[in-house]
Write a protein that holds these residues in place. Structure first.
Motif, PDB file in Angstrom:
ATOM      1  N   ASP A 104     -21.594   1.928  19.890  1.00  0.00           N
ATOM      2  CA  ASP A 104     -20.304   2.498  19.517  1.00  0.00           C
ATOM      3  C   ASP A 104     -20.302   3.033  18.089  1.00  0.00           C
ATOM      4  OD1 ASP A 104     -19.366   1.800  21.990  1.00  0.00           O
ATOM      5  OD2 ASP A 104     -18.513  -0.113  21.313  1.00  0.00           O
ATOM      6  N   GLN A 105     -19.274   3.829  17.835  1.00  0.00           N
ATOM      7  CA  GLN A 105     -19.058   4.324  16.468  1.00  0.00           C
ATOM      8  C   GLN A 105     -18.844   3.138  15.522  1.00  0.00           C
ATOM      9  OE1 GLN A 105     -16.272   7.708  15.442  1.00  0.00           O
ATOM     10  NE2 GLN A 105     -14.991   5.996  14.800  1.00  0.00           N
ATOM     11  N   ALA A 106     -19.430   3.229  14.352  1.00  0.00           N
ATOM     12  CA  ALA A 106     -19.261   2.178  13.337  1.00  0.00           C
ATOM     13  C   ALA A 106     -18.394   2.710  12.205  1.00  0.00           C
ATOM     14  CB  ALA A 106     -20.615   1.735  12.804  1.00  0.00           C
ATOM     15  N   GLU A 107     -17.402   1.924  11.855  1.00  0.00           N
ATOM     16  CA  GLU A 107     -16.469   2.332  10.796  1.00  0.00           C
ATOM     17  C   GLU A 107     -16.765   1.679   9.456  1.00  0.00           C
ATOM     18  OE1 GLU A 107     -15.370   1.173  13.777  1.00  0.00           O
ATOM     19  OE2 GLU A 107     -14.772   3.064  14.685  1.00  0.00           O
ATOM     20  N   SER A 108     -17.518   0.583   9.491  1.00  0.00           N
ATOM     21  CA  SER A 108     -17.767  -0.099   8.215  1.00  0.00           C
ATOM     22  C   SER A 108     -19.081  -0.857   8.265  1.00  0.00           C
ATOM     23  CB  SER A 108     -16.614  -1.044   7.870  1.00  0.00           C
ATOM     24  OG  SER A 108     -16.566  -2.125   8.778  1.00  0.00           O
ATOM     25  N   ILE A 109     -19.427  -1.404   7.121  1.00  0.00           N
ATOM     26  CA  ILE A 109     -20.671  -2.173   6.982  1.00  0.00           C
ATOM     27  C   ILE A 109     -20.329  -3.532   6.391  1.00  0.00           C
ATOM     28  CG2 ILE A 109     -22.910  -2.304   5.805  1.00  0.00           C
ATOM     29  CD1 ILE A 109     -22.721   0.810   5.573  1.00  0.00           C
ATOM     30  N   ASP A 110     -20.801  -4.582   7.042  1.00  0.00           N
ATOM     31  CA  ASP A 110     -20.712  -5.923   6.457  1.00  0.00           C
ATOM     32  C   ASP A 110     -22.054  -6.277   5.843  1.00  0.00           C
ATOM     33  OD1 ASP A 110     -18.129  -6.766   6.868  1.00  0.00           O
ATOM     34  OD2 ASP A 110     -18.552  -7.804   8.754  1.00  0.00           O
ATOM     35  N   ILE A 111     -22.016  -6.834   4.661  1.00  0.00           N
ATOM     36  CA  ILE A 111     -23.228  -7.428   4.088  1.00  0.00           C
ATOM     37  C   ILE A 111     -23.020  -8.929   4.100  1.00  0.00           C
ATOM     38  CG2 ILE A 111     -24.630  -7.677   2.012  1.00  0.00           C
ATOM     39  CD1 ILE A 111     -24.002  -4.791   1.314  1.00  0.00           C
ATOM     40  N   TYR A 112     -24.027  -9.656   4.566  1.00  0.00           N
ATOM     41  CA  TYR A 112     -23.865 -11.100   4.668  1.00  0.00           C
ATOM     42  C   TYR A 112     -25.161 -11.794   4.291  1.00  0.00           C
ATOM     43  CZ  TYR A 112     -26.586 -11.137   9.016  1.00  0.00           C
ATOM     44  OH  TYR A 112     -27.602 -11.020   9.940  1.00  0.00           O
ATOM     45  N   ARG A 113     -25.024 -13.081   3.981  1.00  0.00           N
ATOM     46  CA  ARG A 113     -26.208 -13.893   3.712  1.00  0.00           C
ATOM     47  C   ARG A 113     -26.714 -14.428   5.041  1.00  0.00           C
ATOM     48  NH1 ARG A 113     -27.020 -20.010   1.386  1.00  0.00           N
ATOM     49  NH2 ARG A 113     -29.272 -19.962   1.676  1.00  0.00           N
ATOM     50  N   HIS A 114     -27.934 -14.060   5.395  1.00  0.00           N
ATOM     51  CA  HIS A 114     -28.494 -14.463   6.683  1.00  0.00           C
ATOM     52  C   HIS A 114     -29.193 -15.805   6.551  1.00  0.00           C
ATOM     53  CE1 HIS A 114     -30.400 -13.949  10.618  1.00  0.00           C
ATOM     54  NE2 HIS A 114     -31.510 -14.372  10.069  1.00  0.00           N
ATOM     55  N   THR A 115     -28.690 -16.788   7.311  1.00  0.00           N
ATOM     56  CA  THR A 115     -29.338 -18.109   7.299  1.00  0.00           C
ATOM     57  C   THR A 115     -30.050 -18.389   8.607  1.00  0.00           C
ATOM     58  OG1 THR A 115     -27.389 -19.230   8.195  1.00  0.00           O
ATOM     59  CG2 THR A 115     -27.547 -19.035   5.784  1.00  0.00           C
ATOM     60  N   GLY A 116     -29.773 -17.550   9.607  1.00  0.00           N
ATOM     61  CA  GLY A 116     -30.316 -17.815  10.927  1.00  0.00           C
ATOM     62  C   GLY A 116     -29.306 -18.519  11.813  1.00  0.00           C
ATOM     63  N   THR A 117     -28.258 -19.028  11.197  1.00  0.00           N
ATOM     64  CA  THR A 117     -27.182 -19.690  11.942  1.00  0.00           C
ATOM     65  C   THR A 117     -25.876 -18.969  11.633  1.00  0.00           C
ATOM     66  OG1 THR A 117     -28.315 -21.807  11.735  1.00  0.00           O
ATOM     67  CG2 THR A 117     -25.983 -21.872  12.337  1.00  0.00           C
ATOM     68  N   GLU A 118     -25.245 -18.456  12.659  1.00  0.00           N
ATOM     69  CA  GLU A 118     -24.070 -17.612  12.403  1.00  0.00           C
ATOM     70  C   GLU A 118     -22.961 -18.353  11.665  1.00  0.00           C
ATOM     71  OE1 GLU A 118     -22.619 -15.391  15.658  1.00  0.00           O
ATOM     72  OE2 GLU A 118     -24.533 -14.392  16.051  1.00  0.00           O
ATOM     73  N   SER A 119     -22.791 -19.623  11.975  1.00  0.00           N
ATOM     74  CA  SER A 119     -21.675 -20.368  11.381  1.00  0.00           C
ATOM     75  C   SER A 119     -21.894 -20.689   9.908  1.00  0.00           C
ATOM     76  CB  SER A 119     -21.428 -21.656  12.167  1.00  0.00           C
ATOM     77  OG  SER A 119     -22.588 -22.464  12.129  1.00  0.00           O
ATOM     78  N   THR A 120     -23.096 -20.429   9.404  1.00  0.00           N
ATOM     79  CA  THR A 120     -23.340 -20.666   7.973  1.00  0.00           C
ATOM     80  C   THR A 120     -23.773 -19.387   7.254  1.00  0.00           C
ATOM     81  OG1 THR A 120     -25.649 -21.298   8.375  1.00  0.00           O
ATOM     82  CG2 THR A 120     -23.998 -23.056   8.371  1.00  0.00           C
ATOM     83  N   SER A 121     -23.773 -18.280   7.978  1.00  0.00           N
ATOM     84  CA  SER A 121     -24.167 -17.006   7.365  1.00  0.00           C
ATOM     85  C   SER A 121     -22.945 -16.385   6.704  1.00  0.00           C
ATOM     86  CB  SER A 121     -24.752 -16.067   8.422  1.00  0.00           C
ATOM     87  OG  SER A 121     -25.986 -16.549   8.876  1.00  0.00           O
ATOM     88  N   ARG A 122     -22.825 -16.564   5.410  1.00  0.00           N
ATOM     89  CA  ARG A 122     -21.618 -16.193   4.677  1.00  0.00           C
ATOM     90  C   ARG A 122     -21.460 -14.681   4.570  1.00  0.00           C
ATOM     91  NH1 ARG A 122     -18.553 -19.044   0.817  1.00  0.00           N
ATOM     92  NH2 ARG A 122     -19.224 -20.857   1.957  1.00  0.00           N
TER      93      ARG A 122
END
Lengths: 135, 119
Positions: A83-101
């Motif tokens: 799909d079309q993307a409207e924005s970009i998120d930058i996040y800290r990747h930990t490998g676990t979604e619930s801790t990836s800030r």
């Protein structure tokens, strides 16, 4: 909206849970039709609906934090479809979604929104004083 | 009561202070009078700012709390007071909730897309 840090991302910089130039940080093209960005509430990647994640980059390279200015090498999402993307998120990747800030959301960029055509999509970060962002 | 009169006589400006029968006259050359006027205006504005420091600080605090990071004064003491009021003034906290807006700045990235290569 405008480009902005997530409140919890800002908190992460202050409490030390985010280390910009050493952590694995990644960028995701976001289809905002499938999720609503809430800068004040969203904290980790599990707050971003899977359906809204059009493409995720590999780890951002050559990051610097000089004088509180976050910068990195330009990045490429390879062979993007969806799909079309409207924005970009930058996040800290930990490998676990619930801790990836989640760190920031960028919805103001030349070339956004972008509709994938199967080719590569490149984000060229600003070469001005603020680079990606300045705290 | 002290009265002040300013008049021109030929190429001079006369600045006359009169207090009852006593009178004091300063004779200035034209360019000196112009320079004096500029200095008086500048110092007058600073004095006025200081006389209204509390209001200037409060107005600056409102701007700061709204995320507009520019003060209405160059005086560091007034700006310091404004920053303190922006963070802690009870009326501002009540009517402008959410704290002092963040001052982070973003660059504007460029997103480019290439066409897919044919297999």
């Amino acid at each position: 909206m405008a480009n902005a840090l997530y409140d919890k991302g800002r908190e992460g910089f202050l409490d030390g849970s985010i280390d910009w130039d050493t952590n694995d940080t990644r960028a995701i093209l976001i289809d905002e039709a499938d999720d609503t960005i809430d800068l004040a509430v969203d904290d980790n990647l599990d707050d971003r609906a899977v359906a809204s994640r059009v493409a995720t980059s590999s780890a951002m390279a050559s990051k610097t934090a000089t004088n509180g200015v976050a910068d990195a090498a330009d990045l490429t999402w390879t062979a993007v479809t969806g799909d079309q993307a409207e924005s970009i998120d930058i996040y800290r990747h930990t490998g676990t979604e619930s801790t990836s800030r989640l760190i920031c959301n960028i919805d103001t960029a030349t070339g956004l929104p972008v509709t994938p055509n199967g080719g590569d999509i490149t984000a060229q970060w600003d070469n001005g004083a603020n680079k990606i962002f300045k705290l | 009561m002290l009265t002040t009169r300013i008049r021109r006589e030929g190429e001079h400006v006369l600045l006359q202070f009169q207090d009852g029968a006593k009178s004091f006259v300063v004779q200035l050359e034209g360019h000196v009078a112009v320079e004096l006027a500029a200095q008086l205006r500048q110092q007058g504005l600073l004095a006025d700012e200081w006389a209204q420091a509390e209001r200037v600080a409060q107005d600056s605090a409102i701007l700061l709390r709204a995320g507009s990071n520019f003060g209405l004064s160059n005086d560091p003491r007034i700006l310091a007071e404004a920053r303190k009021a922006a963070a802690w003034d009870s009326a501002l906290r009540r009517y402008m909730p959410g704290g002092v807006q963040s001052e982070e700045c973003f660059g504007t990235p460029t997103i480019q897309q290439t066409n897919p290569t044919r297999q």
